[in-house]
Write a protein that holds these residues in place. Structure first.
Motif, PDB file in Angstrom:
ATOM      1  N   GLU A   7       0.829  -1.208   0.000  1.00 41.14           N
ATOM      2  CA  GLU A   7       0.000   0.000   0.000  1.00 41.14           C
ATOM      3  C   GLU A   7       0.868   1.266   0.000  1.00 41.14           C
ATOM      4  O   GLU A   7       0.603   2.211  -0.736  1.00 41.14           O
ATOM      5  N   ILE A   8       1.899   1.276   0.816  1.00 44.65           N
ATOM      6  CA  ILE A   8       2.787   2.439   0.876  1.00 44.65           C
ATOM      7  C   ILE A   8       3.517   2.600  -0.457  1.00 44.65           C
ATOM      8  O   ILE A   8       3.624   3.701  -0.984  1.00 44.65           O
ATOM      9  N   ALA A   9       3.985   1.509  -1.016  1.00 50.54           N
ATOM     10  CA  ALA A   9       4.692   1.561  -2.299  1.00 50.54           C
ATOM     11  C   ALA A   9       3.788   2.038  -3.430  1.00 50.54           C
ATOM     12  O   ALA A   9       4.258   2.651  -4.392  1.00 50.54           O
ATOM     13  N   SER A  10       2.491   1.810  -3.295  1.00 49.68           N
ATOM     14  CA  SER A  10       1.567   2.163  -4.380  1.00 49.68           C
ATOM     15  C   SER A  10       1.452   3.668  -4.618  1.00 49.68           C
ATOM     16  O   SER A  10       1.030   4.094  -5.688  1.00 49.68           O
ATOM     17  N   VAL A  11       1.834   4.484  -3.642  1.00 47.91           N
ATOM     18  CA  VAL A  11       1.720   5.934  -3.832  1.00 47.91           C
ATOM     19  C   VAL A  11       2.988   6.552  -4.420  1.00 47.91           C
ATOM     20  O   VAL A  11       3.008   7.740  -4.720  1.00 47.91           O
ATOM     21  N   VAL A  12       4.019   5.742  -4.597  1.00 49.40           N
ATOM     22  CA  VAL A  12       5.252   6.239  -5.219  1.00 49.40           C
ATOM     23  C   VAL A  12       5.081   6.131  -6.733  1.00 49.40           C
ATOM     24  O   VAL A  12       4.749   5.057  -7.235  1.00 49.40           O
ATOM     25  N   PRO A  13       5.278   7.224  -7.469  1.00 52.44           N
ATOM     26  CA  PRO A  13       5.142   7.142  -8.925  1.00 52.44           C
ATOM     27  C   PRO A  13       6.058   6.057  -9.486  1.00 52.44           C
ATOM     28  O   PRO A  13       7.223   5.946  -9.105  1.00 52.44           O
ATOM     29  N   GLU A  14       5.510   5.240 -10.385  1.00 47.75           N
ATOM     30  CA  GLU A  14       6.271   4.119 -10.928  1.00 47.75           C
ATOM     31  C   GLU A  14       7.279   4.529 -11.993  1.00 47.75           C
ATOM     32  O   GLU A  14       8.208   3.799 -12.262  1.00 47.75           O
ATOM     33  N   LYS A  15       7.081   5.670 -12.605  1.00 52.66           N
ATOM     34  CA  LYS A  15       7.984   6.096 -13.669  1.00 52.66           C
ATOM     35  C   LYS A  15       8.602   7.437 -13.336  1.00 52.66           C
ATOM     36  O   LYS A  15       7.933   8.330 -12.842  1.00 52.66           O
ATOM     37  N   ASP A  16       9.892   7.532 -13.621  1.00 51.69           N
ATOM     38  CA  ASP A  16      10.562   8.820 -13.513  1.00 51.69           C
ATOM     39  C   ASP A  16      10.262   9.611 -14.778  1.00 51.69           C
ATOM     40  O   ASP A  16       9.881   9.060 -15.809  1.00 51.69           O
ATOM     41  N   ARG A  17      10.458  10.898 -14.698  1.00 48.56           N
ATOM     42  CA  ARG A  17      10.197  11.735 -15.871  1.00 48.56           C
ATOM     43  C   ARG A  17      11.183  11.457 -17.002  1.00 48.56           C
ATOM     44  O   ARG A  17      10.857  11.587 -18.158  1.00 48.56           O
ATOM     45  N   VAL A  18      12.384  11.099 -16.633  1.00 56.96           N
ATOM     46  CA  VAL A  18      13.414  10.803 -17.638  1.00 56.96           C
ATOM     47  C   VAL A  18      14.167   9.545 -17.222  1.00 56.96           C
ATOM     48  O   VAL A  18      14.093   9.104 -16.087  1.00 56.96           O
ATOM     49  N   GLY A  19      14.912   8.996 -18.170  1.00 57.78           N
ATOM     50  CA  GLY A  19      15.763   7.852 -17.862  1.00 57.78           C
ATOM     51  C   GLY A  19      15.107   6.523 -18.184  1.00 57.78           C
ATOM     52  O   GLY A  19      13.969   6.450 -18.634  1.00 57.78           O
ATOM     53  N   LEU A 104       3.606   8.875   4.048  1.00 55.42           N
ATOM     54  CA  LEU A 104       3.257   9.094   5.450  1.00 55.42           C
ATOM     55  C   LEU A 104       1.746   9.054   5.653  1.00 55.42           C
ATOM     56  O   LEU A 104       1.261   8.489   6.635  1.00 55.42           O
ATOM     57  N   GLU A 105       1.015   9.607   4.718  1.00 59.07           N
ATOM     58  CA  GLU A 105      -0.444   9.592   4.831  1.00 59.07           C
ATOM     59  C   GLU A 105      -0.980   8.161   4.804  1.00 59.07           C
ATOM     60  O   GLU A 105      -1.824   7.786   5.620  1.00 59.07           O
ATOM     61  N   VAL A 106      -0.469   7.351   3.885  1.00 62.01           N
ATOM     62  CA  VAL A 106      -0.899   5.948   3.810  1.00 62.01           C
ATOM     63  C   VAL A 106      -0.478   5.196   5.067  1.00 62.01           C
ATOM     64  O   VAL A 106      -1.262   4.445   5.645  1.00 62.01           O
ATOM     65  N   PHE A 107       0.755   5.419   5.499  1.00 58.54           N
ATOM     66  CA  PHE A 107       1.239   4.750   6.707  1.00 58.54           C
ATOM     67  C   PHE A 107       0.364   5.093   7.909  1.00 58.54           C
ATOM     68  O   PHE A 107      -0.035   4.213   8.675  1.00 58.54           O
ATOM     69  N   THR A 108       0.061   6.367   8.066  1.00 58.94           N
ATOM     70  CA  THR A 108      -0.754   6.809   9.194  1.00 58.94           C
ATOM     71  C   THR A 108      -2.142   6.190   9.141  1.00 58.94           C
ATOM     72  O   THR A 108      -2.667   5.725  10.156  1.00 58.94           O
ATOM     73  N   GLU A 109      -2.717   6.164   7.962  1.00 55.09           N
ATOM     74  CA  GLU A 109      -4.047   5.569   7.802  1.00 55.09           C
ATOM     75  C   GLU A 109      -4.013   4.077   8.153  1.00 55.09           C
ATOM     76  O   GLU A 109      -4.885   3.577   8.864  1.00 55.09           O
ATOM     77  N   LEU A 110      -2.998   3.374   7.665  1.00 58.77           N
ATOM     78  CA  LEU A 110      -2.900   1.941   7.948  1.00 58.77           C
ATOM     79  C   LEU A 110      -2.615   1.667   9.423  1.00 58.77           C
ATOM     80  O   LEU A 110      -3.150   0.728  10.002  1.00 58.77           O
ATOM     81  N   ALA A 111      -1.773   2.494  10.015  1.00 55.41           N
ATOM     82  CA  ALA A 111      -1.412   2.291  11.414  1.00 55.41           C
ATOM     83  C   ALA A 111      -2.592   2.561  12.348  1.00 55.41           C
ATOM     84  O   ALA A 111      -2.672   1.976  13.430  1.00 55.41           O
TER      85      ALA A 111
END
Length: 120
Positions: A7-19, A104-111
């Motif tokens: 769940e926490i990993a899901s909020v990290v964008p999967e693609k960088d803008r470049v590279g 942090l928002e996801v972590f707080t919600e889950l915790a």
């Protein structure tokens, strides 16, 4: 809470803008960060993961979790994440204030909730 890492990993964008595309799913890199704290060293965590038996157990465990939680995420590949991959992720996108706020928002919600928000 057993699905918190995904769940926490899901909020990290999967693609960088470049590279080029990332080699490892975000949940694996976050898990590597946890292991680095457990082993008190990122290099030691990487060393432990290079053991073929350990990596096979990790891969099987993740696959069971992906199936159990019905998550549409890539399974771990044949190669475990290493210190340079984690360090790049940490320095490149895990330190982005917007990403940190979202995690942090996801972590707080889950915790603060007892049941897993995914169909567990």
């Amino acid at each position: 809470m057993e699905c918190a890492l995904y769940e926490i990993a899901s909020v990290v964008p999967e693609k960088d803008r470049v590279g080029r595309p990332r080699l490892f799913p975000t949940y694996l890199l976050l898990g590597y960060g946890v292991l680095a704290r457990v082993y008190r060293s990122g290099a030691r965590a990487g060393q432990e993961l290079t053991d073929p038996v350990v990596w096979q157990v990790v891969r099987q465990t993740v696959q069971v979790a992906l199936d159990e939680f019905r998550l549409d995420l890539p399974a771990p590949g044949d190669r475990p994440p290493d210190w340079p991959a984690f360090r790049y992720a940490r320095d490149r996108y895990l330190t982005d204030p917007l990403v940190q706020d979202a995690m942090l928002e996801v972590f707080t919600e889950l915790a603060s909730s007892s049941p897993c928000p995914l169909p567990c």
